[in-house]
Design a protein around this motif. Structure first.
Motif, PDB file in Angstrom:
ATOM      1  N   LEU A  52       0.743  -1.101   0.281  1.00  0.00           N
ATOM      2  CA  LEU A  52      -0.115   0.075  -0.179  1.00  0.00           C
ATOM      3  C   LEU A  52       0.715   1.170  -0.120  1.00  0.00           C
ATOM      4  O   LEU A  52       1.622   1.430   0.539  1.00  0.00           O
ATOM      5  N   VAL A  53       0.401   2.716  -0.809  1.00  0.00           N
ATOM      6  CA  VAL A  53       1.402   3.734  -0.505  1.00  0.00           C
ATOM      7  C   VAL A  53       0.133   4.531  -1.023  1.00  0.00           C
ATOM      8  O   VAL A  53      -1.050   4.499  -1.851  1.00  0.00           O
ATOM      9  N   GLN A  54       0.225   5.713  -0.548  1.00  0.00           N
ATOM     10  CA  GLN A  54      -0.566   6.796  -1.394  1.00  0.00           C
ATOM     11  C   GLN A  54      -0.029   7.542  -2.336  1.00  0.00           C
ATOM     12  O   GLN A  54       1.635   7.671  -2.670  1.00  0.00           O
ATOM     13  N   ILE A 112       3.132  -6.161  -6.082  1.00  0.00           N
ATOM     14  CA  ILE A 112       1.881  -5.790  -5.749  1.00  0.00           C
ATOM     15  C   ILE A 112       1.596  -4.383  -5.744  1.00  0.00           C
ATOM     16  O   ILE A 112       1.522  -3.928  -4.733  1.00  0.00           O
ATOM     17  N   THR A 113       1.623  -2.766  -6.648  1.00  0.00           N
ATOM     18  CA  THR A 113       1.724  -1.223  -5.711  1.00  0.00           C
ATOM     19  C   THR A 113      -0.129  -1.022  -5.528  1.00  0.00           C
ATOM     20  O   THR A 113      -0.561  -0.921  -6.848  1.00  0.00           O
ATOM     21  N   LEU A 114      -0.077  -1.123  -4.243  1.00  0.00           N
ATOM     22  CA  LEU A 114      -1.868  -0.242  -4.231  1.00  0.00           C
ATOM     23  C   LEU A 114      -2.103   0.922  -3.461  1.00  0.00           C
ATOM     24  O   LEU A 114      -1.529   1.547  -2.755  1.00  0.00           O
ATOM     25  N   GLY A 115      -2.364   1.748  -4.694  1.00  0.00           N
ATOM     26  CA  GLY A 115      -2.314   3.378  -4.214  1.00  0.00           C
ATOM     27  C   GLY A 115      -3.649   3.517  -3.868  1.00  0.00           C
ATOM     28  O   GLY A 115      -4.964   3.256  -4.357  1.00  0.00           O
ATOM     29  N   THR A 125      -6.723   5.626   4.868  1.00  0.00           N
ATOM     30  CA  THR A 125      -6.984   4.779   3.906  1.00  0.00           C
ATOM     31  C   THR A 125      -6.170   3.891   3.588  1.00  0.00           C
ATOM     32  O   THR A 125      -6.270   2.396   3.779  1.00  0.00           O
ATOM     33  N   ALA A 126      -5.079   4.067   3.537  1.00  0.00           N
ATOM     34  CA  ALA A 126      -3.747   3.120   4.045  1.00  0.00           C
ATOM     35  C   ALA A 126      -3.623   1.766   4.748  1.00  0.00           C
ATOM     36  O   ALA A 126      -3.840   1.456   4.881  1.00  0.00           O
TER      37      ALA A 126
END
Length: 260
Positions: free
Chosen positions: A151-153, A170-173, A179-180
């Protein structure tokens, strides 16, 4: 009749010599505007604990908020001479460039991309990016992030970090740090990358997580101003205030207050 002829002569003189008066109002110096107004209008993002967040009465608190009050005291003689305006990461640059606020402070990192649209004070705090995982997570090294949900902002400096250190991650923006953190708690991500100091703010309320013992990129926080000549004197005044607070121990006392 003579007056009319004289007036026509003056008008023709301006036209033919190019000496047409400039009646356009010139932009006003930002520092002078603040001094005349008697208050500073400051933008902040309320999800950057311990730098800027809200207390139980919905009032802004944190290291950046206290630092701003000290800057107001330096410029206007009163720490209370501040109006805080809440904004978001997405609106932060436009909030400054539009002139809605005099400056913005909220754990904002100096980057070359941001320098294209806004101006920065000198740095007032330096941190590093780090990785947050649940205490029982099997992730213990950077390479362990490969094939994991990280997870990243979005619109933050951490957005490109996973691919740099773990290309198969697997980058999840997500839109905000809140939220992160929420998605990590709900098992929608395996790890979270952000500034270490912000991760520590999360840990203070969530002891079932841990920060892995290695650092990634270095981050320098600074105050953001409109990138125009009218803010030059204000930027110099802010830098002078920051230098004074570094020398007299004010910034160190604020760090201790907020466990930084």
């Amino acid at each position: 009749m003579k007056k009319i002829i004289f007036l026509l002569f003056i008008i023709s003189l301006f036209v033919f010599t190019g000496c047409i008066p400039d009646f356009e109002e010139k932009p006003k110096d930002a520092l002078v505007e603040i001094q005349n107004r008697g208050k500073i209008t400051v933008g902040y993002i309320a999800n950057s604990k311990p730098f800027a967040f809200k207390d139980k009465n919905n009032q802004p608190i944190g290291f950046d908020i206290d630092l701003t009050k000290q800057i107001a005291k330096n410029i206007l003689g009163k720490s209370s001479a501040v109006d805080f305006v809440e904004t978001t990461v997405y609106d932060s640059m436009s909030t400054v460039s539009s002139g809605k606020v005099d400056f913005l402070i909220s754990a904002m990192t100096i980057t070359p991309q941001r320098k294209l649209v806004v101006d920065f004070s000198e740095p007032y705090y330096t941190t590093t990016q780090a990785i947050l995982v649940p205490k029982n997570s099997p992730i213990s090294t950077i390479k362990d992030l490969n094939k994991k949900r990280v997870l990243v902002q979005l619109n933050s400096t951490s957005e490109q970090t996973p691919k740099k250190y773990a290309p198969a991650a697997i980058t999840l923006g997500v839109k905000s740090s809140d939220t992160a953190f929420s998605e990590l708690k709900n098992g929608l991500g395996d790890a979270l990358i952000s500034d270490e100091v912000l991760l520590k703010g999360f840990l203070s309320d969530n002891p079932n997580y841990k920060i892995l013992p290695f650092k990634l990129t270095s981050e320098s926080y600074a105050i953001i101003l409109k990138n125009t000549p009218e803010t030059t004197a204000l930027r110099i005044k802010i830098n002078t205030a920051l230098q004074t607070m570094k020398k007299d121990g004010t910034i160190q006392k604020l760090k201790e207050k907020w466990n930084l």
